[in-house]
Structure formats: C-alpha cells, structure tokens
Motif scaffolding. Structure first.
Motif, short mmCIF file in Angstrom:
data_model
loop_
_atom_site.label_atom_id
_atom_site.label_comp_id
_atom_site.label_asym_id
_atom_site.label_seq_id
_atom_site.Cartn_x
_atom_site.Cartn_y
_atom_site.Cartn_z
N GLN A 277 -9.92 17.27 -1.89
CA GLN A 277 -9.11 18.16 -1.07
C GLN A 277 -9.96 19.24 -0.42
O GLN A 277 -9.83 19.53 0.78
N ILE A 282 -7.97 18.52 3.72
CA ILE A 282 -6.65 17.91 3.79
C ILE A 282 -5.98 18.04 2.42
O ILE A 282 -6.55 17.65 1.41
N THR A 285 -1.07 16.80 -0.93
CA THR A 285 0.35 16.65 -0.66
C THR A 285 0.63 16.20 0.78
O THR A 285 1.78 15.93 1.12
N ASP A 286 -0.40 16.10 1.61
CA ASP A 286 -0.22 15.66 3.00
C ASP A 286 -0.54 14.18 3.20
O ASP A 286 -0.48 13.68 4.33
N ASP A 288 -0.04 10.05 3.06
CA ASP A 288 1.13 9.21 3.33
C ASP A 288 1.26 8.05 2.35
O ASP A 288 2.38 7.62 2.04
N LYS A 329 8.40 10.36 -0.43
CA LYS A 329 7.32 11.18 0.11
C LYS A 329 6.00 10.43 0.19
O LYS A 329 5.25 10.56 1.16
N TYR A 330 5.66 9.68 -0.86
CA TYR A 330 4.41 8.91 -0.88
C TYR A 330 4.72 7.49 -1.33
O TYR A 330 5.31 7.30 -2.40
N THR A 374 -2.98 8.97 6.65
CA THR A 374 -3.89 9.48 5.63
C THR A 374 -3.58 8.78 4.32
O THR A 374 -2.42 8.65 3.95
N GLN A 392 -8.75 8.39 6.41
CA GLN A 392 -7.90 8.84 7.52
C GLN A 392 -8.06 7.91 8.71
O GLN A 392 -9.15 7.38 8.95
#
Length: 394
Positions: A277, A282, A285-286, A288, A329-330, A374, A392
């Motif tokens: 991170q 990034i 939690t961002d 995908d 969410k993921y 991502t 990414q």
C-alpha cells in the motif's frame, strides 16, 4: 524507482489430482509454452528464468525448461513452501525493476502425492519444529495432520475471539465452488451449498469438515515479465503492470503472541499488505479483485482482515454482506481459489498471477469481474514467507 514491470504473458494448464497429471517437467514446459504464446515471444527472448517447485530434486527447473529450449540462459530454482510460485515472480520482478534484465520468465509446477503434506527427510530437524511445538502447546489435537491443525487452530482462534461460526467457513467454501464452476481450468467445478460443506466428513469437531481443506494437486503456471521499453519495442501487450510487491517472513510475534493466527502468518500478511500500500500509493480498500491464499477456508477468512479488506473482527459480517463475491466490494478468488481450483504448491502463486492478469485485461470470460482495474494477490507459505502483489491495468 526502477523500471516499470509489465506482465506480458501468462500461461496455465488445468490442474489435476495426483496420479492423473503429466510429470512435473511436462506440466512446467506446457505452462511456459502457453505464456510465451500469450506474450507473442520466442523462448530465446527470455534472459533469465526462475523455476519454483517444492517436492523435487535439484535442477527440476532445467529439466522442465530444456523441453522448451536450451539457450544457456540462467535458470534459478526456487523453493519457499506454498509461496514458491510468487517467490519466483518476486525475483523475476526484481530483475526487471532493477534493470538487470528486460525479459524474465517465472514458472512454477508441482507433481504432488496423495494425502496430507509430509516431510521427505527424517534424519534431520524440519523447518517446522518450532511451529509444531507452538501448535502442540496451543491446540493439541495430535491425531490430526499438521497443516489441518495449523489452519484449523487459526480458525478456532478467530471463533473464540470474534464469535465466528463453522457456517462462516462453509460459506467461503461454497462461494469458492460457485466461482470455480465458471473456470474451465479448475480442478473441482461442482457447485456446493453451505449445507453440503457442513455435512461433509468431520476432520475436527466444531472446527473443520473435509471440504474446508484444499486438495493435493498437480499443475503448472508461468508468467513472462518485461520492462516497458522491451514491451514497446516488441509490440507486446502492456495492459497489466505490477505496481508494487512485498515479501515478508516471520516476526517474533509468530511465536510470542501465543495465537495460532500468528503462527500461520497473520502478521506476515498484514505487514506485506501495508508495504504494498505504501509503495504503490493505492489503498488496499481500493482494489477490485483479489486472489488470496485459501489453502483452508479458515485462512481465507482471517486473511480478509490480515490484508485490511475489512477491519479486524468483522469478517463474519463481511461474508454475510456478500462483500467477497460478485456484486460485493471485492470479488475474492474468482478462479475458485486453492479450495476449488487446486493447490499445486510451486504453481499456485503463478496461477494467481494468471487469473488476475486476465481479470485486468478483461479476458476472464464467464468469471470476469466487471470494471476490474486494480488487483491484489496474496500467497503464503509456512516456515515462512508471504508475498503480496498489487497489479493495475493501464
């Protein structure tokens, strides 16, 4: 910052049960040929190779790669337990990023035997002596094979601390089967319900049924990494880039915490995720889509929290809300993960790379995560090492 690292090609063969596969060298060679074809490169373009496997003699990498070509390139054999494949990827990425090479191959393969994992050496200390002692002291259950005790014990710890229930682990296994049903390369493609997972033969009363453990598996997977300049010069696909990667090994807390979650690498996971991170800028939690090390349903659950996908103690709600699958969410382990796709130790990390590369290219077909840009990969080996990689799309 060094050179940007592109995933130019990936290859994988369908995983198989022990006794139903080709030999390790044929599987490794087939995965490499597939990765080269995907990249659109000849073998003589590869400048270095890292070959990962756990169960095999010295220079198995050469045996596998000589089927593809004999060009005199450096071949380095890698063994880092279940994180072997991603360790080979880590070393290949370092070679590109540092400028030591412009085109590097990472390949992993495993020809496994039926039954629980075991040491092949009985005349010397094992790397797991300290882990075994910690497990004996914390959970006992000496009649259960060690890997099951390790991860079952970690799941039991989470249950005791946070009220997690056996059904939560069963939901993870059922989710894995639904995902695997979309993956033609998965070993098991039969969909299971939560109830069927709970009704499977009991391994550890109140803690684990047989379907919550991944099977011994044979297979191979490979990736071609290259620099941005090399990719542009050769007209390669530059869609997928490794933005950051970290490898951690055990901390003192592994044993000092007196907690099976730590014994199986919770702190290694958390530290590697934090490093990635920070290096990428990034937030975890961002992301995908995630491929994480679900050797047992229990490890998937605690890894949600270890990676920081959900706060500590909230995995049960995370699962209940569907945040680990399509529409949530993921999307976690769209491949079916180790539980359903299979877990050939040396190949697993590169099979995860294969899946995430196709997700970010938008070529994952029936299992495609809509709008994936991502991706996060987590591959864990006891003894120990953890590799976390963030990809990414361009």
């Amino acid at each position: 910052m060094g050179q940007e690292v592109i995933v130019a090609g990936v290859g994988m063969i369908k995983f198989a049960k022990p006794g139903a596969s080709e030999s390790y060298d044929q599987m490794g060679a087939a995965a490499v040929r597939a990765a080269l074809k995907d990249a659109g490169l000849p073998y003589d373009a590869v400048q270095q190779a890292y070959a990962g496997y756990v169960y095999g003699d010295s220079t198995c990498g050469q045996k596998a790669l000589y089927h593809v070509g004999m060009t005199g390139l450096p071949i380095i054999n890698v063994n880092n337990n279940c994180s072997t494949g991603s360790t080979a990827l880590f070393m290949a990425r370092q070679a590109i990023e540092s400028g030591m090479a412009d085109c590097v191959l990472a390949v992993g393969f495993e020809q496994m035997q039926p039954g629980a994992l075991t040491s092949h050496w009985t005349d010397r200390p094992t790397p797991f002596d300290d882990f075994d002692a910690a497990c004996d002291a914390l959970v006992g259950q000496g009649e259960i094979p060690l890997a099951l005790r390790y991860f079952g014990g970690a799941g039991k710890s989470h249950m005791e601390k946070h009220g997690t229930e056996l059904a939560d682990f069963a939901k993870i296994r059922a989710k894995a089967s639904r995902h695997a049903a979309r993956n033609p390369l998965a070993l098991f493609d039969k969909e299971l319900t939560t109830e069927e997972v709970l009704a499977a033969p009991v391994i550890w009363e109140g803690v684990m049924t047989r379907l919550m453990a991944c099977p011994p598996t044979c297979g191979g997977a490979a990736a071609i990494l290259c620099s941005q300049a090399f990719a542009e010069k050769h007209g390669l696909n530059t869609t997928v880039q490794i933005k950051a990667q970290a490898m951690t090994t055990d901390y003192a807390s592994t044993f000092e915490a007196k907690d099976m979650m730590q014994v199986v690498g919770y702190d290694m996971t958390a530290a590697a995720a934090q490093q990635v991170q920070e290096a990428s800028g990034i937030a975890i939690t961002d992301v995908d889509v995630v491929e994480l090390h679900d050797c047992f349903a229990h490890n998937e659950l605690i890894t949600y929290e270890g990676l920081g996908l959900t706060p500590e103690g909230t995995a049960q709600k995370f699962i209940a809300d569907g945040n680990n699958t399509y529409g949530g969410k993921y999307v976690t382990n769209p491949s079916g993960g180790l539980l359903s796709k299979g877990h050939p130790l040396g190949a697993t990390g590169l099979a995860q790379c294969y899946e995430l590369t196709h997700q970010l290219r938008g070529t994952a077909q029936a299992r495609q995560v809509e709008g994936a840009r991502t991706a996060l990969q987590h591959n864990l080996g006891l003894g120990g090492a953890c590799v976390v990689t963030l990809y990414q799309a361009a």
